[in-house]
Structure formats: C-alpha cells, structure tokens
Design a protein around this motif. Structure first.
Motif, PDB file in Angstrom:
ATOM      1  N   PRO A 133     -13.402  -6.451 -10.966  1.00  0.00           N
ATOM      2  CA  PRO A 133     -13.495  -7.300  -9.779  1.00  0.00           C
ATOM      3  C   PRO A 133     -14.759  -8.142  -9.729  1.00  0.00           C
ATOM      4  O   PRO A 133     -14.861  -9.069  -8.942  1.00  0.00           O
ATOM      5  N   GLY A 134     -15.726  -7.844 -10.562  1.00  0.00           N
ATOM      6  CA  GLY A 134     -16.973  -8.603 -10.539  1.00  0.00           C
ATOM      7  C   GLY A 134     -17.859  -8.113  -9.409  1.00  0.00           C
ATOM      8  O   GLY A 134     -17.422  -7.417  -8.488  1.00  0.00           O
ATOM      9  N   GLU A 135     -19.094  -8.467  -9.484  1.00  0.00           N
ATOM     10  CA  GLU A 135     -20.060  -7.987  -8.500  1.00  0.00           C
ATOM     11  C   GLU A 135     -19.671  -8.427  -7.095  1.00  0.00           C
ATOM     12  O   GLU A 135     -19.463  -9.612  -6.828  1.00  0.00           O
ATOM     13  N   GLY A 136     -19.544  -7.460  -6.208  1.00  0.00           N
ATOM     14  CA  GLY A 136     -19.220  -7.736  -4.814  1.00  0.00           C
ATOM     15  C   GLY A 136     -17.759  -8.035  -4.558  1.00  0.00           C
ATOM     16  O   GLY A 136     -17.355  -8.216  -3.418  1.00  0.00           O
ATOM     17  N   GLY A 137     -16.930  -8.092  -5.598  1.00  0.00           N
ATOM     18  CA  GLY A 137     -15.517  -8.390  -5.415  1.00  0.00           C
ATOM     19  C   GLY A 137     -14.741  -7.158  -4.989  1.00  0.00           C
ATOM     20  O   GLY A 137     -15.188  -6.029  -5.187  1.00  0.00           O
ATOM     21  N   PRO A 138     -13.566  -7.354  -4.395  1.00  0.00           N
ATOM     22  CA  PRO A 138     -12.767  -6.197  -3.965  1.00  0.00           C
ATOM     23  C   PRO A 138     -12.143  -5.486  -5.156  1.00  0.00           C
ATOM     24  O   PRO A 138     -11.666  -6.128  -6.085  1.00  0.00           O
ATOM     25  N   ASP A 139     -12.182  -4.186  -5.145  1.00  0.00           N
ATOM     26  CA  ASP A 139     -11.524  -3.400  -6.181  1.00  0.00           C
ATOM     27  C   ASP A 139     -10.148  -3.035  -5.642  1.00  0.00           C
ATOM     28  O   ASP A 139      -9.993  -2.085  -4.876  1.00  0.00           O
ATOM     29  N   VAL A 140      -9.149  -3.813  -6.028  1.00  0.00           N
ATOM     30  CA  VAL A 140      -7.793  -3.686  -5.501  1.00  0.00           C
ATOM     31  C   VAL A 140      -7.238  -2.284  -5.722  1.00  0.00           C
ATOM     32  O   VAL A 140      -6.664  -1.679  -4.814  1.00  0.00           O
ATOM     33  N   LEU A 141      -7.417  -1.757  -6.915  1.00  0.00           N
ATOM     34  CA  LEU A 141      -6.880  -0.437  -7.238  1.00  0.00           C
ATOM     35  C   LEU A 141      -7.443   0.631  -6.307  1.00  0.00           C
ATOM     36  O   LEU A 141      -6.705   1.450  -5.761  1.00  0.00           O
ATOM     37  N   MET A 142      -8.738   0.613  -6.093  1.00  0.00           N
ATOM     38  CA  MET A 142      -9.349   1.637  -5.233  1.00  0.00           C
ATOM     39  C   MET A 142      -8.941   1.439  -3.774  1.00  0.00           C
ATOM     40  O   MET A 142      -8.745   2.409  -3.046  1.00  0.00           O
ATOM     41  N   THR A 167      -3.960 -10.824 -15.953  1.00  0.00           N
ATOM     42  CA  THR A 167      -4.860 -11.928 -16.300  1.00  0.00           C
ATOM     43  C   THR A 167      -4.592 -13.193 -15.492  1.00  0.00           C
ATOM     44  O   THR A 167      -5.476 -14.021 -15.348  1.00  0.00           O
ATOM     45  N   THR A 168      -3.374 -13.351 -14.971  1.00  0.00           N
ATOM     46  CA  THR A 168      -3.050 -14.598 -14.269  1.00  0.00           C
ATOM     47  C   THR A 168      -3.207 -14.428 -12.761  1.00  0.00           C
ATOM     48  O   THR A 168      -3.192 -13.307 -12.237  1.00  0.00           O
ATOM     49  N   ASP A 169      -3.335 -15.546 -12.089  1.00  0.00           N
ATOM     50  CA  ASP A 169      -3.433 -15.516 -10.623  1.00  0.00           C
ATOM     51  C   ASP A 169      -2.168 -14.919 -10.008  1.00  0.00           C
ATOM     52  O   ASP A 169      -2.253 -14.163  -9.039  1.00  0.00           O
ATOM     53  N   ASP A 170      -0.991 -15.250 -10.571  1.00  0.00           N
ATOM     54  CA  ASP A 170       0.270 -14.703 -10.049  1.00  0.00           C
ATOM     55  C   ASP A 170       0.290 -13.180 -10.167  1.00  0.00           C
ATOM     56  O   ASP A 170       0.722 -12.483  -9.258  1.00  0.00           O
ATOM     57  N   GLN A 171      -0.166 -12.673 -11.302  1.00  0.00           N
ATOM     58  CA  GLN A 171      -0.210 -11.217 -11.484  1.00  0.00           C
ATOM     59  C   GLN A 171      -1.192 -10.578 -10.518  1.00  0.00           C
ATOM     60  O   GLN A 171      -0.895  -9.543  -9.918  1.00  0.00           O
ATOM     61  N   LEU A 172      -2.353 -11.178 -10.357  1.00  0.00           N
ATOM     62  CA  LEU A 172      -3.361 -10.611  -9.458  1.00  0.00           C
ATOM     63  C   LEU A 172      -2.865 -10.613  -8.016  1.00  0.00           C
ATOM     64  O   LEU A 172      -3.023  -9.624  -7.296  1.00  0.00           O
ATOM     65  N   ARG A 173      -2.228 -11.692  -7.596  1.00  0.00           N
ATOM     66  CA  ARG A 173      -1.663 -11.739  -6.242  1.00  0.00           C
ATOM     67  C   ARG A 173      -0.578 -10.671  -6.085  1.00  0.00           C
ATOM     68  O   ARG A 173      -0.476 -10.024  -5.046  1.00  0.00           O
ATOM     69  N   ALA A 174       0.229 -10.497  -7.127  1.00  0.00           N
ATOM     70  CA  ALA A 174       1.320  -9.522  -7.050  1.00  0.00           C
ATOM     71  C   ALA A 174       0.789  -8.103  -6.869  1.00  0.00           C
ATOM     72  O   ALA A 174       1.289  -7.358  -6.034  1.00  0.00           O
ATOM     73  N   VAL A 175      -0.221  -7.714  -7.628  1.00  0.00           N
ATOM     74  CA  VAL A 175      -0.729  -6.340  -7.524  1.00  0.00           C
ATOM     75  C   VAL A 175      -1.654  -6.149  -6.329  1.00  0.00           C
ATOM     76  O   VAL A 175      -1.934  -5.018  -5.944  1.00  0.00           O
ATOM     77  N   SER A 176      -2.132  -7.230  -5.739  1.00  0.00           N
ATOM     78  CA  SER A 176      -3.062  -7.118  -4.613  1.00  0.00           C
ATOM     79  C   SER A 176      -2.368  -6.768  -3.303  1.00  0.00           C
ATOM     80  O   SER A 176      -3.026  -6.386  -2.344  1.00  0.00           O
ATOM     81  N   ASN A 177      -1.063  -6.895  -3.268  1.00  0.00           N
ATOM     82  CA  ASN A 177      -0.321  -6.646  -2.042  1.00  0.00           C
ATOM     83  C   ASN A 177       0.076  -5.173  -1.956  1.00  0.00           C
ATOM     84  O   ASN A 177       0.643  -4.616  -2.895  1.00  0.00           O
ATOM     85  N   ARG A 178      -0.209  -4.547  -0.826  1.00  0.00           N
ATOM     86  CA  ARG A 178       0.057  -3.112  -0.667  1.00  0.00           C
ATOM     87  C   ARG A 178       1.553  -2.789  -0.771  1.00  0.00           C
ATOM     88  O   ARG A 178       1.934  -1.782  -1.364  1.00  0.00           O
ATOM     89  N   THR A 179       2.414  -3.621  -0.218  1.00  0.00           N
ATOM     90  CA  THR A 179       3.859  -3.374  -0.302  1.00  0.00           C
ATOM     91  C   THR A 179       4.314  -3.393  -1.751  1.00  0.00           C
ATOM     92  O   THR A 179       5.066  -2.528  -2.198  1.00  0.00           O
ATOM     93  N   ARG A 180       3.839  -4.363  -2.518  1.00  0.00           N
ATOM     94  CA  ARG A 180       4.229  -4.430  -3.932  1.00  0.00           C
ATOM     95  C   ARG A 180       3.634  -3.254  -4.712  1.00  0.00           C
ATOM     96  O   ARG A 180       4.255  -2.741  -5.646  1.00  0.00           O
ATOM     97  N   HIS A 181       2.464  -2.820  -4.327  1.00  0.00           N
ATOM     98  CA  HIS A 181       1.875  -1.610  -4.931  1.00  0.00           C
ATOM     99  C   HIS A 181       2.800  -0.415  -4.692  1.00  0.00           C
ATOM    100  O   HIS A 181       3.059   0.371  -5.600  1.00  0.00           O
ATOM    101  N   ARG A 182       3.319  -0.286  -3.492  1.00  0.00           N
ATOM    102  CA  ARG A 182       4.230   0.820  -3.165  1.00  0.00           C
ATOM    103  C   ARG A 182       5.536   0.704  -3.953  1.00  0.00           C
ATOM    104  O   ARG A 182       6.098   1.705  -4.391  1.00  0.00           O
ATOM    105  N   ILE A 183       6.019  -0.516  -4.147  1.00  0.00           N
ATOM    106  CA  ILE A 183       7.239  -0.730  -4.935  1.00  0.00           C
ATOM    107  C   ILE A 183       6.998  -0.320  -6.380  1.00  0.00           C
ATOM    108  O   ILE A 183       7.827   0.363  -6.994  1.00  0.00           O
ATOM    109  N   MET A 184       5.855  -0.693  -6.937  1.00  0.00           N
ATOM    110  CA  MET A 184       5.555  -0.296  -8.314  1.00  0.00           C
ATOM    111  C   MET A 184       5.450   1.220  -8.431  1.00  0.00           C
ATOM    112  O   MET A 184       5.840   1.791  -9.454  1.00  0.00           O
ATOM    113  N   ALA A 185       4.972   1.875  -7.381  1.00  0.00           N
ATOM    114  CA  ALA A 185       4.907   3.342  -7.398  1.00  0.00           C
ATOM    115  C   ALA A 185       6.311   3.938  -7.464  1.00  0.00           C
ATOM    116  O   ALA A 185       6.534   4.938  -8.149  1.00  0.00           O
ATOM    117  N   VAL A 186       7.268   3.323  -6.779  1.00  0.00           N
ATOM    118  CA  VAL A 186       8.660   3.799  -6.831  1.00  0.00           C
ATOM    119  C   VAL A 186       9.210   3.658  -8.245  1.00  0.00           C
ATOM    120  O   VAL A 186       9.938   4.524  -8.738  1.00  0.00           O
TER     121      VAL A 186
END
Length: 179
Positions: free
Chosen positions: A95-104, A13-32
């Motif tokens: 992501p809202g209309e036209g917004g990036p779907d980070v997960l996909m 819900t927060t900007d900090d959380q969204l920035r954190a999950v939007s980064n591919r490296t951090r996504h890979r770390i969460m996968a680990v």
C-alpha cells in the motif's frame, strides 16, 4: 476447490483489480468462492445479497480477472454459470507509506463480524528480531498457512487466518509521542 488449471497466484496490478478487491462485498464473494465454485444464486444466498447485486459484483470480479466461469449447465432453458477463483492466492500491492492496507481492513472487518461467542485465537506480540529471524519467521508463517490450506476440507466450517509481520513506524514517523 480450485481446478487443476487454476493459476497459483494472481498479482493485483491494475486499477480495475485493485478496485475489485478493495470492496468489502466483493471480498466476501471471493471468500465464498475460495474452496468451491458457486452460481450467482448460491453466492447471493451465502453473502446475503439480492441476486442482481451479486451478479453485478461477480461481473466486476470476472472483468478484473479474479474469478472465472469454471462450468455451465442448462436449467429450464437458462445457462447457469459456476464461478470460482481464478487463482489459489491473490497478492496485493504494497500500500505504500500511509496508504490503506486493504487486506488488513477486510480481515479486521471479518473478525468484528464473526460471532462473539465463537472460538477465536487473536494475539498481538511485540518482538525484537534480527533481519534473519524476521525473514525466517515470515517464511515459517507462510509455510504454516500453506500447510493448513492444503488440509482444508470443504465439508468443514470456514476459518480465517490472518497474520501480519512488519516493522512498525517509529514514533516520529507515526506521529506519536513515543520517547
């Protein structure tokens, strides 16, 4: 594996959380960290990063409340921290209309980076469903994913399951020439 006190879900819900999950490296770390705790050194080795970079990204994830320290131990006078996911699942905002779907975007990047000679099951199907069928299919897909998540064994290799059930934009809204 998540611990008994691990939350079931975190809603980003927060900007900090969204920035954190939007980064591919951090996504890979969460996968680990999705199945078992790991130290900064272990994360760095598994993701292919320098320990300093790994530490930086883990700190951002921790500040955003997405990962947490689950245990510590002293090794030659240094406190070694083991990090794990703060919840069993993370729910991203629409992501809202036209917004990036980070997960996909992350899922497609993971698929493209997976070994080309490895076994894959990738399929796209176009369906015409009633609202009830649409809701039923979504619930069944989620239940199937949950069922297999419960069967996960950390001694086995990782497998990723991604699904998207959605109503595509009409030709006019998508800017296409559909007639």
């Amino acid at each position: 594996m998540p611990t008994d006190d691990t939350a079931e879900t975190i809603h980003v819900t927060t900007d900090d959380q969204l920035r954190a999950v939007s980064n591919r490296t951090r996504h890979r770390i969460m996968a680990v960290l999705r199945f078992e705790p790991a130290t900064i050194t272990q994360i760095a080795e598994r993701v292919g990063l320098a320990k300093g970079s790994s530490s930086y990204h883990v700190r951002l994830l921790e500040r955003a409340g997405l990962v947490k320290v689950v245990r510590t131990r002293k090794v030659r006078g240094v406190t070694e921290r083991y990090y794990a996911m703060a919840a069993r699942s993370i729910v991203l905002p629409d992501p809202g209309e036209g917004g990036p779907d980070v997960l996909m975007r992350h899922a497609v990047a993971d698929l493209e980076a997976s070994p080309a000679d490895g076994e894959r099951h990738v399929r796209m199907a176009h369906l015409r469903l009633t609202d009830e069928q649409f809701a039923d299919l979504g619930a069944r897909l989620e239940a199937l994913a949950d069922e297999y998540r419960e069967l996960s064994d950390q001694s086995l290799p990782d497998a990723s399951l991604v699904f998207a059930l959605f109503h595509p934009a009409s030709g006019e809204r998508a800017g296409g020439d559909v007639k």
